[in-house]
Scaffold this active site. Structure first.
Site, short mmCIF file in Angstrom:
data_model
loop_
_atom_site.label_atom_id
_atom_site.label_comp_id
_atom_site.label_asym_id
_atom_site.label_seq_id
_atom_site.Cartn_x
_atom_site.Cartn_y
_atom_site.Cartn_z
N HIS A 357 0.78 -1.24 0.00
CA HIS A 357 0.00 0.00 0.00
C HIS A 357 0.80 1.28 0.00
CE1 HIS A 357 -4.28 -0.94 0.36
NE2 HIS A 357 -3.85 -2.11 0.78
N LYS A 545 -9.03 14.50 3.79
CA LYS A 545 -8.28 13.24 3.86
C LYS A 545 -7.46 13.32 5.14
CE LYS A 545 -6.47 14.26 -0.20
NZ LYS A 545 -6.39 13.06 -1.03
N ARG A 546 -6.76 12.24 5.49
CA ARG A 546 -5.88 12.32 6.66
C ARG A 546 -4.91 13.48 6.49
NH1 ARG A 546 -6.20 8.22 10.68
NH2 ARG A 546 -4.41 9.28 11.58
N LYS A 551 0.58 14.71 1.96
CA LYS A 551 -0.68 15.08 1.31
C LYS A 551 -0.78 16.60 1.12
CE LYS A 551 -3.29 11.00 2.94
NZ LYS A 551 -4.01 10.45 1.78
N THR A 653 -8.01 7.16 -3.00
CA THR A 653 -9.34 6.72 -3.42
C THR A 653 -10.33 7.87 -3.26
OG1 THR A 653 -9.64 5.79 -1.21
CG2 THR A 653 -9.10 4.25 -2.99
N LYS A 657 -13.82 9.16 -5.55
CA LYS A 657 -15.15 9.50 -5.04
C LYS A 657 -15.58 10.87 -5.56
CE LYS A 657 -13.77 7.18 -0.79
NZ LYS A 657 -13.17 7.47 0.54
C1 LIG Z 1 -11.96 7.57 0.94
C2 LIG Z 1 -11.64 7.92 2.33
C3 LIG Z 1 -10.31 8.15 2.70
C4 LIG Z 1 -9.16 8.08 1.72
O1 LIG Z 1 -8.99 9.35 1.13
P1 LIG Z 1 -7.67 9.75 0.32
O2 LIG Z 1 -8.00 11.08 -0.21
O3 LIG Z 1 -7.50 8.72 -0.74
O4 LIG Z 1 -6.55 9.78 1.30
C5 LIG Z 1 -10.05 8.49 4.00
N1 LIG Z 1 -11.03 8.59 4.92
C6 LIG Z 1 -12.32 8.40 4.60
C7 LIG Z 1 -13.38 8.55 5.64
C8 LIG Z 1 -12.67 8.05 3.30
O5 LIG Z 1 -13.96 7.84 3.00
#
Ligand SMILES: *Cc1c(COP(=O)(O)O)cnc(C)c1O
Length: 821
Positions: A357, A545-546, A551, A653, A657
């Site tokens: 990952h 995101k985190r 990031k 991911t 979305k």
């Molecule tokens: C999809 C998702 C992530 C991953 O987001 P990235 O932008 O790919 O880091 C993290 N937390 C939640 C709650 C998500 O739904």
């Protein structure tokens, strides 16, 4: 099956009476939620049993997906949609004066994951069941999920996530399927019948009790199982062997109870960061051993022998956290089943597959030999043997190259290297996006890829389009189905038929109206919760995101400060009004990330209260990012910030979305952004910044000179100085660590290097957004090309390319839910 609304209402009211002894009027909303959940669970109970029977008796190959995280979010809405009775229930409950939405919002998120990795596992479960694939999840039933984030005075506070406090209607405890996992102790060797035997003694037993959660396929008859293990002390009723029982009596003390409870107490809040604590290793071995024992036990009950184990069972490990499946399978085969090493190894390698990952060095798991040896003495012996044989094998590939063999060893310099173990002990190693797999093969795992070229493959990540479009954005989903039919629900690639409607002005209007309504809904939430008013006509620029240095939330924040400076200097600056939306949790011990949260909140306080700026800029940080918050934010986004330092984000991911919901990506050429660009075309994405090759080249030459940029670029200098010269409304020196990380520690993540390209890309975004027709076309192209990023596609590729399994259709494939009748 509910045959009518009347019958459904009766069942629901019966549950309410039976579970709480209350009438409809007396029952609280929470009672009603629980009763509805129980009715739904009953409703699928038969299918669940049938699915299991079908899997057991027909003997097709089964897959077990081991993951230390499953970030499921809420289940009621998703389950109703997948069964196909959501609209039906909404109407029936409406007749009782109950708002289904309200009940759905009462459910606590199952937050058993940190971010992308855990959410991927949850999206996969949905796709596996929806594609009728015989795959089961295996994980830990944490009593506390990822902490709840509160923002107090701009700072992150962490509160325990007591998600089980009202119980969990979706799980079934199965105490009769409990197994014992053994920790500590010693190993005695004994020669018996001409064979060396290994006897694990004086260990501490832990009872692993499974809780099964149904995973309901979309409009089919499949109900798969997610099995989550909970740690309990061993007690007399558990039908133990005599020796176990005696031991437990002696151990019945407070410390034992405490140690055992700790194992499944709490999820580690570290994302892409390795935590070398004993408890974490205990968690890993706990669920790995429990899962494997129950798999082998079930397999043997059905088949008698283990000869065809690798043909009938596949075990997938989501990152290296479950990599102990390799020595644990060896232990079971050798110590419990009496197999020889060679045979056991062959079966193990042919059973296990592994997903990598991340390439972040700080995420690479390695356990001190001392800890491994002490906690898992027999497993450690097996690891030593694996290592010796592996190094001998490497000698053939790299004769005389001790350096290389040392670098690749499973055990070296007093550490067990989990990624090396996972590669040596599996038949497949996959990355999660094209570029990520290429970097694995060419850089990080180059020697491994040379040794085992046939093991390496790519499986670009995906998301379930059912949760992330059908459920999260029902109006858009309905519009799409009205225009092109609802086949996209089963075959997401069919979304491509929307492409030609990008030229249809009336359709663009409708998509824009839905986006506006979603933005209004989010704005209402923000006003109610934070008292901040957002303009739904402004550009919703979203970075959720985190929080992590790679990031680059910091790049976004510095750009906001720069924009603020420019607006102050020139109030007539021609930019479309913009709302910057942030959300995300920082690991509690991640000092710099927490300061970035404080910086964003400080900017928000300054910008939102400046009367001359107010109609042009807004900044909000929404607390407690989670799956259910993501479901509210993402459908409301215009712009999707995916601005990681190139080469660092394995896939991402979140990016998928957003595009699925018609947001335009503003991103670097990193992870799946690259494939998003391939799908939508250059004109429907905004790309900027260093490439992965450039970043990797800089690293080889020791970085670049951040100070030179500081001295040569007045705009950048101003922004950086403002971090530390008292300009911002925050305690002095608050952001010195950020300043230092950029200048004194030479900007490891190229924030300054990418600053101007980013600012230019942001300007482009603003210009494109101002052209509503153009933006509308881009949005539709993004939706139309999102089909590739459905986890249905990803999981099919795993099924065909790695697991070699076929769908197993349960029952009558033409049975459909009430919603479609
Ligand atoms: C999809 C998702 C992530 C991953 O987001 P990235 O932008 O790919 O880091 C993290 N937390 C939640 C709650 C998500 O739904």
């Amino acid at each position: 099956m509910f045959s009518s609304k009347e019958q459904f209402k009766e069942t629901f009211l019966d549950k309410l009476n039976g579970m709480f002894g209350k009438s409809l009027e007396e029952a609280s909303s929470m009672d009603r939620y629980m009763a509805l959940g129980a009715a739904v669970r009953n409703h699928i109970a038969r299918k669940w049993v049938k699915t299991n029977e079908r899997y057991l008796y027909k003997g097709e190959r089964q897959v077990y997906y081991f993951s230390i995280e499953f970030l499921l979010g809420r289940l009621l809405g998703a389950n109703l949609l997948n069964i196909g009775i959501r609209r039906f229930c909404q109407d029936a409950l409406g007749e009782l004066g109950i708002d289904l939405n309200e009940l759905e919002n009462l459910e606590a998120d199952a937050g058993l994951g940190n971010g992308g990795l855990g959410r991927l596992a949850a999206c996969f479960l949905d796709s596996m069941a929806s594609l009728s694939l015989p795959v089961h999840g295996c994980g830990i039933r944490y009593k506390y999920g990822l902490f709840e984030q509160k923002i107090v005075d701009g700072y992150q506070m962490e509160l325990p996530d007591n998600w089980l406090k009202n119980g969990n209607v979706w799980e079934i405890r199965k105490p009769d399927k409990a197994v014992i996992v053994r920790f500590y102790g010693t190993v005695r060797m004994e020669a018996r019948d001409g064979r060396l035997r290994f006897i694990h003694e004086n260990y501490k037993p832990v009872l692993a009790v499974p809780y099964d959660v149904p995973v309901i396929g979309f409009q089919n008859q499949t109900v798969n199982t997610l099995r989550l293990w909970s740690a309990e002390t061993v007690s007399a009723e558990q039908g133990l062997e005599y020796s176990d029982l005696n031991r437990c009596k002696r151990l019945e003390n407070i410390q034992y109870q405490y140690d055992v409870d700790a194992i499944s107490e709490i999820l580690y809040p570290d994302d892409t960061h390795y935590e070398g604590r004993v408890l974490r290793l205990k968690q890993q071995y706990f669920f790995v051993s429990a899962g494997l024992q129950s798999i082998v036990r079930r397999y043997k009950r059905k088949n008698g022998t283990l000869l065809e184990f690798a043909d009938k069972i596949a075990i997938h490990i989501n990152d290296t956290h479950p990599a102990l499946v390799i020595p644990e399978l060896m232990r079971i085969f050798i110590d419990e089943e009496g197999m020889g090493w060679e045979e056991a190894w062959q079966i193990t390698v042919n059973t296990v597959s592994y997903t990598n990952h991340t390439i972040l060095p700080e995420a690479m798991e390695k356990w001190p030999v001392e800890i491994m040896h002490h906690l898992l003495p027999r497993i450690y012996m097996i690891l030593q043997e694996i290592n010796e044989r592996f190094c001998r094998h490497l000698w053939h590939s790299f004769p005389g190259d001790w350096d290389k063999i040392h670098q690749m060893a499973v055990i070296a310099d007093d550490y067990v290297h989990m990624a090396h173990l996972a590669i040596a002990g599996s038949y497949s190693v996959n990355g999660v996006a094209k570029i990520h797999t290429e970097i694995l093969k060419k850089e990080v795992l180059k020697s491994f890829a040379q040794t085992y070229p046939y093991k390496f493959n790519n499986k670009t990540n995906g998301i379930t389009h059912r949760r992330w479009l059908l459920q999260a954005n029902p109006n858009l989903a309905r519009l799409i189905s009205r225009i092109v039919g609802d086949s996209w629900l089963y075959h997401p690639a069919y979304l491509a038929s929307l492409r030609r409607y990008s030229e249809d002005a009336a359709f663009r209007e409708k998509v824009a109206a839905i986006k506006l309504a979603n933005k209004e809904k989010l704005a209402r939430h923000v006003r109610n919760k934070y008292g901040i008013t957002l303009d739904p006509h402004s550009l919703f620029d979203v970075h959720v995101k985190r929080i992590h240095a790679y990031k680059r939330q910091l790049l976004n924040a510095l750009h906001i400060l720069d924009l603020y400076n420019r607006l102050k200097e020139n109030p007539d600056l021609d930019i479309p009004p913009r709302t910057f939306i942030f959300a995300g949790k920082a690991a509690p011990g991640y000092y710099l990330a927490k300061r970035v949260i404080k910086l964003v909140n400080t900017l928000a306080a300054m910008v939102n209260h400046d009367p001359r700026i107010r109609d042009k800029l807004k900044v909000v940080f929404l607390e407690n990012y989670s799956v259910s918050l993501a479901e509210l934010i993402i459908p409301a986004a215009d712009l999707s910030q995916q601005i990681s330092t190139a080469s660092k984000e394995a896939s991402g991911t979140g990016n998928m979305k957003f595009m699925l919901n018609g947001a335009i990506t503003l991103g670097t050429l990193d992870g799946a952004n690259i494939e998003i660009r391939e799908e939508v075309g250059d004109e429907n994405i905004i790309i900027f910044g260093l490439t992965a090759d450039e970043v990797l080249q800089y690293y080889q030459q020791g970085g670049y000179r951040a100070w030179d940029l500081y001295h040569s670029q007045p705009r950048l200098q101003l922004v950086l100085d403002q971090l530390v010269n008292g300009f911002l409304p925050a305690p002095g020196e608050e952001f010195r660590v950020i300043f230092n990380s950029l200048l004194h520690d030479n900007d490891e993540f190229f924030v300054l290097k990418d600053f101007f390209p980013y600012a230019a890309a942001q300007e482009t975004a603003g210009r494109l957004f101002a052209d509503r027709q153009r933006w509308g076309r881009m949005a539709i192209h993004n939706i139309a090309h999102a089909g590739f990023f459905s986890s249905d596609r990803t999981v099919s590729e795993y099924a065909v390319g790695i697991w070699k399994i076929n769908p197993v259709v349960i029952g009558d494939p033409y049975m459909v839910g009430m919603d479609r009748r």
